[in-house]
Design an enzyme around this catalytic site. Sequence first.
Site, short mmCIF file in Angstrom:
data_model
loop_
_atom_site.label_atom_id
_atom_site.label_comp_id
_atom_site.label_asym_id
_atom_site.label_seq_id
_atom_site.Cartn_x
_atom_site.Cartn_y
_atom_site.Cartn_z
N ASN A 1 0.87 -1.18 0.00
CA ASN A 1 0.00 0.00 0.00
C ASN A 1 0.90 1.22 0.00
O ASN A 1 1.53 1.53 1.01
CB ASN A 1 -0.89 -0.04 1.25
CG ASN A 1 -1.73 1.21 1.40
OD1 ASN A 1 -1.85 2.00 0.48
ND2 ASN A 1 -2.33 1.38 2.58
N TRP A 2 0.97 1.86 -1.15
CA TRP A 2 1.87 3.01 -1.26
C TRP A 2 1.33 4.24 -0.54
O TRP A 2 2.06 5.23 -0.38
CB TRP A 2 2.09 3.36 -2.74
CG TRP A 2 3.00 2.42 -3.47
CD1 TRP A 2 3.62 1.31 -2.97
CD2 TRP A 2 3.38 2.50 -4.85
NE1 TRP A 2 4.37 0.70 -3.95
CE2 TRP A 2 4.23 1.42 -5.12
CE3 TRP A 2 3.07 3.38 -5.89
CZ2 TRP A 2 4.79 1.19 -6.38
CZ3 TRP A 2 3.62 3.17 -7.15
CH2 TRP A 2 4.48 2.08 -7.38
N LYS A 3 0.04 4.24 -0.21
CA LYS A 3 -0.60 5.43 0.38
C LYS A 3 -0.32 6.65 -0.53
O LYS A 3 -0.29 6.49 -1.76
CB LYS A 3 -0.11 5.64 1.82
CG LYS A 3 -0.25 4.35 2.64
CD LYS A 3 -0.01 4.52 4.11
CE LYS A 3 -0.16 3.17 4.78
NZ LYS A 3 -0.07 3.26 6.23
N HIS B 1 -9.56 1.29 4.86
CA HIS B 1 -8.26 1.39 5.54
C HIS B 1 -8.44 2.32 6.76
O HIS B 1 -9.21 3.28 6.72
CB HIS B 1 -7.20 1.94 4.59
CG HIS B 1 -5.83 1.88 5.17
ND1 HIS B 1 -5.39 2.82 6.07
CD2 HIS B 1 -4.83 0.99 5.02
CE1 HIS B 1 -4.16 2.49 6.45
NE2 HIS B 1 -3.80 1.38 5.82
N GLU C 1 -6.80 4.67 7.85
CA GLU C 1 -6.59 6.10 7.57
C GLU C 1 -7.84 6.71 6.92
O GLU C 1 -8.16 7.88 7.15
CB GLU C 1 -5.33 6.29 6.70
CG GLU C 1 -4.08 6.02 7.53
CD GLU C 1 -2.91 5.46 6.76
OE1 GLU C 1 -2.88 5.55 5.51
OE2 GLU C 1 -2.00 4.89 7.42
N GLU D 1 -5.56 -5.04 10.48
CA GLU D 1 -4.51 -4.04 10.70
C GLU D 1 -4.75 -3.33 12.02
O GLU D 1 -5.52 -2.36 12.07
CB GLU D 1 -4.51 -3.01 9.56
CG GLU D 1 -4.21 -3.62 8.20
CD GLU D 1 -3.59 -2.59 7.28
OE1 GLU D 1 -2.46 -2.82 6.86
OE2 GLU D 1 -4.22 -1.56 7.04
N GLY E 1 2.48 1.99 10.80
CA GLY E 1 3.44 3.08 10.67
C GLY E 1 4.16 3.43 11.96
O GLY E 1 4.81 4.46 12.05
N SER F 1 3.33 -2.42 10.20
CA SER F 1 4.79 -2.49 10.34
C SER F 1 5.38 -3.84 9.91
O SER F 1 6.32 -4.33 10.53
CB SER F 1 5.20 -2.13 11.77
OG SER F 1 4.79 -0.81 12.08
N GLY G 1 2.69 -1.28 4.27
CA GLY G 1 2.74 0.13 3.93
C GLY G 1 4.16 0.58 3.66
O GLY G 1 4.71 0.37 2.57
N GLY G 2 4.81 1.16 4.66
CA GLY G 2 6.13 1.76 4.50
C GLY G 2 7.15 0.88 3.79
O GLY G 2 7.87 1.34 2.89
P1 PGA Z 1 2.79 0.11 7.63
O1 PGA Z 1 1.31 0.36 7.02
O2 PGA Z 1 3.28 -1.19 7.03
O3 PGA Z 1 3.58 1.29 7.21
O4 PGA Z 1 2.62 -0.02 9.12
C1 PGA Z 1 0.42 -0.70 6.84
C2 PGA Z 1 -0.87 -0.19 6.24
O5 PGA Z 1 -1.34 0.89 6.66
O6 PGA Z 1 -1.46 -0.82 5.35
#
Ligand code: PGA
Length: 252
Positions: free
Chosen positions: A9-11, A100, A102, A170, A176, A215, A236-237
């Site tokens: 997930n590049w966000k 998600h 967010e 999640e 994050g 993470s 994500g990251g």
């Molecule tokens: P993260 O994000 O791996 O940076 O914790 C995961 C996500 O929000 O899908």
Amino acid sequence: MRKPLIAGNWKMNLLYSKVPEYLQTLSREINAKSHLKRDQVDVLLAVPAPFLGIAREYGEKNGILIASQTVHEKADGAFTGELSIPMLKDLGIRWTLIGHSERRQYYNETDAAVALKTKACLDHGINAIVCVGETRAEREGNQTETVLKRQLEAVLQQTGKADNFVIAYEPVWAIGTGLTASDEQAQAAHAFIRTVLRQKLGGAADGMRILYGGSVKSSNIKGLMQQPDVDGALVGGASLDPVEFARIVDCQ
Ligand code: PGA
């Protein structure tokens, strides 16, 4: 037997002009791992909306699925800034994230909205990765199962079918933050999610993939993937670097 799905997930990161190079590097890194049987794992990237077309083009060449990060439940209309299912299908996109944390936190996506989006996707042949998870306060207040059940039941009341449907667990406190759920915490939550799915969907729930997110890195993916109800990851990251993401794809 559930085929693992490793999703990035590049966000709101990276740039359109970098997409071809990223996908070529990812593909090269995956192919260099000769022990990794390419047809035994699905690899997916959820990219920002402006990149969907070019990412699909390069993804298709390299066996990488491309997803939207969100979608609107209506087919068209006066919804400035939104993306519709017909738009995704017209671009050849067959996957999307939904709900998600967010989106829930910053854009007020409620359980009811997540449920409507999921129903619209499943009704129109788009694969939905529906995200659920508790906050730190909810975990500390022993509310994890209550929250997961509420989030899942809202969706299951609308859908009632397992096809084209993936859940991503999640925990919000792990996204994050560098904090990952332990293998045991992840397994306990995934087993609980599968029990809730089974109550509504019966045996079909055993074929559904439940991804862990929060993470995830190459250093912790293997322990997570050894858990019987962890069927992949939403990353994500660590998905922003194609070399690191390829290491995570090499997860078993
Ligand atoms: P993260 O994000 O791996 O940076 O914790 C995961 C996500 O929000 O899908």
